[in-house]
Design an enzyme around this catalytic site. Structure first.
Site, mmCIF file in Angstrom:
data_model
loop_
_atom_site.group_PDB
_atom_site.id
_atom_site.type_symbol
_atom_site.label_atom_id
_atom_site.label_comp_id
_atom_site.label_asym_id
_atom_site.label_seq_id
_atom_site.Cartn_x
_atom_site.Cartn_y
_atom_site.Cartn_z
ATOM 1 N N ASP A 1 9.322 -23.442 -88.993
ATOM 2 C CA ASP A 1 10.161 -24.213 -90.314
ATOM 3 C C ASP A 1 8.996 -25.793 -90.221
ATOM 4 O O ASP A 1 8.740 -26.469 -90.807
ATOM 5 C CB ASP A 1 11.143 -25.003 -90.224
ATOM 6 N N SER B 1 13.850 -22.690 -85.805
ATOM 7 C CA SER B 1 12.616 -23.391 -85.865
ATOM 8 C C SER B 1 11.757 -22.210 -85.672
ATOM 9 O O SER B 1 11.308 -21.808 -86.015
ATOM 10 C CB SER B 1 12.534 -24.493 -84.770
ATOM 11 N N HIS B 2 11.588 -22.013 -83.860
ATOM 12 C CA HIS B 2 10.396 -21.274 -83.738
ATOM 13 C C HIS B 2 10.631 -19.724 -82.836
ATOM 14 O O HIS B 2 10.016 -19.339 -82.106
ATOM 15 C CB HIS B 2 9.217 -22.119 -82.475
ATOM 16 N N ASP C 1 4.699 -23.306 -87.137
ATOM 17 C CA ASP C 1 6.268 -22.505 -86.207
ATOM 18 C C ASP C 1 6.406 -22.595 -87.451
ATOM 19 O O ASP C 1 6.106 -22.242 -88.434
ATOM 20 C CB ASP C 1 7.054 -22.808 -84.894
ATOM 21 N N ASP D 1 7.114 -27.805 -88.100
ATOM 22 C CA ASP D 1 7.223 -28.686 -87.419
ATOM 23 C C ASP D 1 6.124 -29.406 -86.626
ATOM 24 O O ASP D 1 5.857 -29.396 -85.911
ATOM 25 C CB ASP D 1 8.383 -29.432 -87.749
ATOM 26 N N ARG D 2 6.237 -27.477 -85.644
ATOM 27 C CA ARG D 2 4.908 -27.772 -84.538
ATOM 28 C C ARG D 2 3.820 -27.383 -84.949
ATOM 29 O O ARG D 2 3.447 -26.704 -86.364
ATOM 30 C CB ARG D 2 5.335 -26.904 -83.992
ATOM 31 N N LYS E 1 8.710 -34.117 -86.507
ATOM 32 C CA LYS E 1 7.268 -33.550 -86.692
ATOM 33 C C LYS E 1 7.068 -32.977 -87.717
ATOM 34 O O LYS E 1 7.574 -32.450 -88.067
ATOM 35 C CB LYS E 1 7.120 -32.720 -85.007
HETATM 36 C C1 G16 Z 1 12.704 -29.307 -80.942
HETATM 37 C C2 G16 Z 1 13.263 -30.760 -81.260
HETATM 38 C C3 G16 Z 1 11.756 -31.202 -80.835
HETATM 39 C C4 G16 Z 1 11.779 -31.073 -78.910
HETATM 40 C C5 G16 Z 1 12.325 -29.381 -78.492
HETATM 41 C C6 G16 Z 1 12.491 -29.027 -77.192
HETATM 42 O O1 G16 Z 1 11.590 -28.679 -81.090
HETATM 43 O O2 G16 Z 1 13.112 -30.913 -82.239
HETATM 44 O O3 G16 Z 1 12.147 -32.435 -80.055
HETATM 45 O O4 G16 Z 1 10.882 -30.754 -78.432
HETATM 46 O O5 G16 Z 1 13.285 -29.038 -79.250
HETATM 47 O O6 G16 Z 1 12.980 -27.854 -77.346
HETATM 48 P P1 G16 Z 1 12.907 -27.502 -75.237
HETATM 49 O O7 G16 Z 1 14.443 -28.410 -75.349
HETATM 50 O O8 G16 Z 1 13.169 -25.964 -75.264
HETATM 51 O O9 G16 Z 1 12.549 -27.931 -74.704
HETATM 52 P P2 G16 Z 1 12.149 -27.807 -82.485
HETATM 53 O O10 G16 Z 1 10.449 -27.070 -82.645
HETATM 54 O O11 G16 Z 1 12.805 -25.966 -81.697
HETATM 55 O O12 G16 Z 1 12.970 -28.503 -83.822
#
Ligand code: G16
Length: 539
Positions: A278, A112-113, A276, A280-281, A375
């Site tokens: 992938d 992801s990010h 980000d 989704d953000r 997202k």
């Molecule tokens: C993932 C989930 C999101 C969530 C985030 C929380 O984001 O898909 O729904 O808000 O983790 O991250 P943390 O537990 O570090 O606060 P992503 O964009 O990494 O897939």
């Protein structure tokens, strides 16, 4: 030829908020990825005869991992794999392809990010047939299997050519290499008023989309420049790179500082959006103006009628408990339900499947609707562009109109990074035990009215989850504490703070919330336990 390879389990393959996420150097250990993938296949009862969607964000190890997974899928009797060309597929596009093809599951190779490259992170997000991240019950089953796995199935075969669109076969499994953008673009055209946005781009409206050298670069070029007519070059950092060109592909004020600098400069365009790793953000910026993700969700909800797909009305909305309460005020005014769920997109899926909600979002720069079960970064940007095209207003004006109508929720997230895991766990445990003792007391002028753990019971499957601790104050302020589920460096304590002002919209958020930050540090005894007298990151 199918072969069975003996292996010994690793004991650290627990899935976090969104799949498994580890340092690249961990994942490239012998059989590490294979162990996890085989455990996943085993835990879900095998993949014989099933169809999966496969792709990734192009980060370091994407190309090697994808070939391993293709061979393991064929060896495990999978019927069909639908793969994004060159192994690329954004998380929202993957959800779309999965739903459109009624596939049984999807694997997105992404952390992801989190940063990429050999010193960065790698991950696998696993989606089930509903197009969203698997439930905690399934991830627990996968984890159990990873602890005992002794062999996996794979093929002795050449790598598959993923540059060629179309169908090929491997040991009886069909592989369809698809254009990663096509289905996603069609869906966006069905949702938004593309003609109105095209007209907007014909005016002197200036626009930048920053893909952070990650997966949505080609999506941005196709959608914003080629289809909608934004000026050539409007998409910045458009080429996906294995190490994201050294960027930390997390679109916020800290990691997308180059974009923030542009938006605060004399050459600032009217609008900037970023995604980000992938896709989704999202982050939304106007000229010298930042829209907080919590506000963005509330503003999109308030403007639902501007968008063709939602014009006829929306079901309710949902936010994670850590996200500010701004959207709840909108829901109240619209007379629709507002759900508060634990962090993690999977918690929205049952609400969408049962038509309880249309929009949902999180403070961590994620916003989306029920068009998919993830997202969606580009969706959020198109939504803003559609509002701007319809109203002729700037990002700042749209936000200020919103504040004038509902008041402003000042909101920030403070992260304390790299804490020893046992220290962080103990801190949360003790804080939870102390919560009730805060009630009725005043700290730095803020009186606590209520303090409790956040516990959610899913109205569809009845499952109960506890995630985070909440402290409420008499003046409408709120503190939420939780531990991150996506980090790869010890534990990250996240402290989310908000205050509400119905009429004064021009205060500096950091200053406005500094007193409450002090309170948050006192209540959780952060300095003594972690040695940190201030957060490492504020977003
Ligand atoms: C993932 C989930 C999101 C969530 C985030 C929380 O984001 O898909 O729904 O808000 O983790 O991250 P943390 O537990 O570090 O606060 P992503 O964009 O990494 O897939």
């Amino acid at each position: 030829m199918i072969k069975t390879v003996s292996t010994t389990p690793y004991q650290d393959q627990k899935m976090g908020t969104a799949g498994i996420r580890k340092k690249v150097k961990t994942v490239i250990q012998e059989n590490y990825l294979e162990n996890f993938v085989q455990s996943l296949f085993d835990a879900i009862g095998g993949v014989k005869g099933q169809t999966f969607v496969l792709g990734g964000d192009g980060r370091y190890y994407n190309d090697i991992a994808i070939q391993k997974i293709i061979k393991m899928s064929a060896a495990n009797g999978m019927k069909k794999l639908i793969i994004g060309q060159n192994g690329m597929l954004s998380t929202p596009a993957s959800s779309r392809v999965l739903l459109k093809n009624h596939a049984d599951g999807g694997l997105t190779l992404s952390a992801s990010h989190n940063p990429g490259g050999i010193n960065g992170d790698f991950g696998i997000k696993y989606a089930t047939a509903n197009g969203g991240q698997c439930s905690s019950a399934i991830s627990a089953k996968i984890y159990e299997r990873t602890k005992e796995i002794s062999s996996y199935q794979t093929l002795d075969a050449k790598d598959v050519d993923l540059s060629k669109l179309g169908v090929q076969h491997l040991e009886g499994m069909e592989i369809e290499v698809i254009d990663p953008i096509k289905d996603y673009l069609l869906m966006m055209e069905e949702i938004f008023d593309f003609e109105a946005i095209k007209k907007l781009f014909k005016t002197n409206f200036s626009f930048v989309f920053d893909a952070m050298n990650a997966v949505t670069g080609p999506y941005g070029v196709k959608i914003f420049e080629e289809v909608l007519g934004a000026k050539k070059g409007s998409v910045h950092q458009a080429k996906p790179l294995p190490d994201f060109g050294g960027l930390h592909p997390d679109p916020n004020l800290v990691y997308a500082k180059h974009l923030v600098d542009l938006m605060w400069s004399d050459n600032a365009p009217d609008f900037a959006g970023a995604n980000d790793g992938d896709g989704d953000r999202n982050m939304i910026l106007g000229k010298k103006f930042f829209v907080s993700p919590s506000d963005s969700l509330a503003i999109l909800t308030d403007n639902y009628a501007q968008i063709p797909a939602y014009k006829k009305g929306i079901y309710g909305v949902a936010k994670s408990a850590a996200t500010s309460t701004a959207v709840c005020r909108v829901a109240k005014a619209l007379n629709i339900a507002c759900y508060e769920v634990p962090t993690g997109w999977k918690n929205f899926c049952n609400l969408m499947d049962s038509n309880r909600i249309t929009f949902c979002g999180e403070e961590s720069f994620g916003t989306s609707s029920s068009h998919i079960r993830e997202k969606d970064g580009i969706w959020a940007i198109l939504f803003w562009l559609n509002i701007i095209a319809n109203t002729g207003k700037s990002v700042e004006q749209i936000t200020r109109d919103f504040w004038a109508k509902y008041g402003r929720t000042y909101y920030l997230r403070f992260d304390f990074d790299g804490i020893d895991t046992s220290v962080a766990d103990q801190l949360m445990k003790d804080l939870e035990a102390n919560l009730k003792s805060f009630e009725g007391n005043t700290y730095e002028g803020h009186r606590v009215t209520d303090a409790h753990p956040f516990v959610y019971t899913d109205p569809v499957d009845g499952q109960t989850t506890q995630n985070g601790l909440l402290v409420y104050f008499e003046d409408g302020a709120r503190i939420c504490y939780r531990l991150s589920g996506t980090g790869t460096n010890g534990a990250t304590l996240r402290v989310y703070i908000e205050s509400y002002d119905p009429s004064n919209f021009d205060k500096d958020a950091k200053q406005e919330l500094s007193g409450l930050l002090k309170v948050a540090m006192i209540l959780a005894d952060i300095e003594k336990r972690t040695g940190k007298n201030k957060p490492d990151l504020t977003t």
